[in-house]
Write an enzyme that holds these catalytic residues in place. Structure first.
Site, PDB file in Angstrom:
ATOM      1  N   SER A 146       0.839  -1.203   0.000  1.00 45.43           N
ATOM      2  CA  SER A 146       0.000   0.000   0.000  1.00 45.43           C
ATOM      3  C   SER A 146       0.873   1.253   0.000  1.00 45.43           C
ATOM      4  O   SER A 146       0.416   2.327  -0.413  1.00 45.43           O
ATOM      5  CB  SER A 146      -0.924   0.018   1.223  1.00 45.43           C
ATOM      6  OG  SER A 146      -0.175  -0.146   2.417  1.00 45.43           O
ATOM      7  N   GLU A 203      -9.236  -8.960   5.310  1.00 48.05           N
ATOM      8  CA  GLU A 203      -9.479  -7.561   4.937  1.00 48.05           C
ATOM      9  C   GLU A 203     -10.892  -7.396   4.392  1.00 48.05           C
ATOM     10  O   GLU A 203     -11.309  -8.131   3.480  1.00 48.05           O
ATOM     11  CB  GLU A 203      -8.453  -7.110   3.878  1.00 48.05           C
ATOM     12  CG  GLU A 203      -8.712  -5.672   3.426  1.00 48.05           C
ATOM     13  CD  GLU A 203      -7.581  -5.046   2.621  1.00 48.05           C
ATOM     14  OE1 GLU A 203      -6.524  -5.698   2.458  1.00 48.05           O
ATOM     15  OE2 GLU A 203      -7.765  -3.898   2.169  1.00 48.05           O
ATOM     16  N   GLU A 207      -0.861 -12.381  -0.503  1.00 44.91           N
ATOM     17  CA  GLU A 207      -2.310 -12.393  -0.708  1.00 44.91           C
ATOM     18  C   GLU A 207      -2.751 -13.692  -1.371  1.00 44.91           C
ATOM     19  O   GLU A 207      -2.078 -14.198  -2.271  1.00 44.91           O
ATOM     20  CB  GLU A 207      -2.722 -11.208  -1.595  1.00 44.91           C
ATOM     21  CG  GLU A 207      -2.374  -9.862  -0.982  1.00 44.91           C
ATOM     22  CD  GLU A 207      -2.819  -8.682  -1.839  1.00 44.91           C
ATOM     23  OE1 GLU A 207      -3.519  -8.891  -2.861  1.00 44.91           O
ATOM     24  OE2 GLU A 207      -2.466  -7.535  -1.480  1.00 44.91           O
TER      25      GLU A 207
HETATM   26  O1  KIV Z   1      -0.259  -3.311   1.727  1.00 47.58           O
HETATM   27  C1  KIV Z   1      -1.002  -3.216   2.691  1.00 47.58           C
HETATM   28  O2  KIV Z   1      -1.001  -2.244   3.464  1.00 47.58           O
HETATM   29  C2  KIV Z   1      -1.933  -4.313   2.920  1.00 47.58           C
HETATM   30  C3  KIV Z   1      -3.080  -4.003   3.820  1.00 47.58           C
HETATM   31  C4  KIV Z   1      -4.088  -3.216   3.085  1.00 47.58           C
HETATM   32  C5  KIV Z   1      -3.658  -5.248   4.380  1.00 47.58           C
HETATM   33  O3  KIV Z   1      -1.779  -5.357   2.379  1.00 47.58           O
END
Ligand code: KIV
Length: 279
Positions: A50, A187, A120
């Site tokens: 993210s 999530e 993921e």
């Molecule tokens: O990259 C991230 O911050 C994540 C969260 C949204 C779970 O994978």
């Protein structure tokens, strides 16, 4: 303060699960933020992909590279001592093959100093999770709304809101646990579905937008500080408005520069008179 804190490791996370104490978890992508999170006693940090959106300005997490993740992860692990750091595996760093997945996970651990990795996917990623765990690397599984598969999921939408997809999530969680994931992150999942998964799981179940019944909460640091304006998911709670404070500080600085108020005497260096006269 950090010196008196117990070091957070997998044993600590399991101990807290056993006594029913929830874990505080935030993202960080840079040295100062990680330093302040550690100072505050936050127990886990996710160096998430993210950061590609919240820090680097991409419009999704897909363009984030392993090299970019390495820079962010190293900055965070340089700043932390007791906090448990989760290195996130970026898009296409683990999907193409198990060998590539082990290599990428190994880089986050060895070169970057992460304490574990996160990837993921549920059932279909279970063999990959197993391969990484077999290589001696602890893995957090991430299911529900998985941003790297947003195109397949029809966008950034909560998951498991009908019986069929909820059942799939429960199976995904079981598959990840069986593959050796030491924890699972849910999530954007309905609270009651989280509760079903939580009740059956032997590993810690953490949530971001997954309701209150789990072993710990994760949020994205820019979201809680008011530093990300593109969108605000329902599950975000804002604890500060640093974006507004930054704009205010920048505007005051600008006007003081324009008006000649800054720099003042106390911000300027002096040369003694006798030295000045000799120039
Ligand atoms: O990259 C991230 O911050 C994540 C969260 C949204 C779970 O994978």
């Amino acid at each position: 303060m950090s010196d008196e804190r117990e070091e957070v490791n997998i044993n600590y996370l399991y101990k807290k699960k056993e006594v029913g104490e929830k874990i505080s978890w935030l993202t960080a992508y840079d040295y100062p933020t990680a330093q302040y999170e550690e100072k505050a006693g936050i127990e886990m940090i996710l160096v998430g992909d993210s950061g590609g959106m919240t820090l680097l300005g991409y419009d999704s997490t897909l363009p984030v590279t392993m090299d970019e993740m390495a820079v962010m992860t190293k900055a965070v692990t340089r700043a932390t001592d007791k906090t448990f750091v989760v290195g996130d595996m970026p898009y296409m760093s683990y999907q193409p093959s198990r060998e590539k997945a082990i290599e990428s996970a190994g880089r986050l651990m060895g070169e970057c100093g992460a304490d574990c990795v996160k990837l993921e996917g549920g059932k279909r990623m279970a063999p990959t999770v197993e391969a990484i765990v077999d290589a001696g690397i602890p893995v957090v599984g991430h299911i529900g709304m998985t941003p790297q598969s947003a195109a397949q999921l029809g966008g950034y939408k909560s998951q498991g809101r009908d019986a069929e997809t909820a059942r799939e999530l429960i199976e995904d969680a079981k598959a990840l646990e069986e593959a050796g994931a030491f924890a699972i992150l849910l999530e954007a999942v309905p609270s009651r579905v989280t509760e079903l998964i939580y009740k059956e799981a032997n590993v810690p179940i953490y949530g971001i937008g997954a309701g209150p019944k789990n072993d710990g909460e994760l949020l994205i640091v820019q979201d809680i500080l008011g530093l990300f304006e593109l969108f605000k998911p329902r599950f975000v709670k804002r604890y500060a408005n640093l974006g507004e404070e930054m704009v205010d500080a920048f505007e005051r600085y600008k006007s003081e520069v324009k008006e000649g108020v800054f720099p003042a005497e106390e911000h300027s260096y002096n040369i003694p008179d006798e030295e000045y006269d000799r120039i």
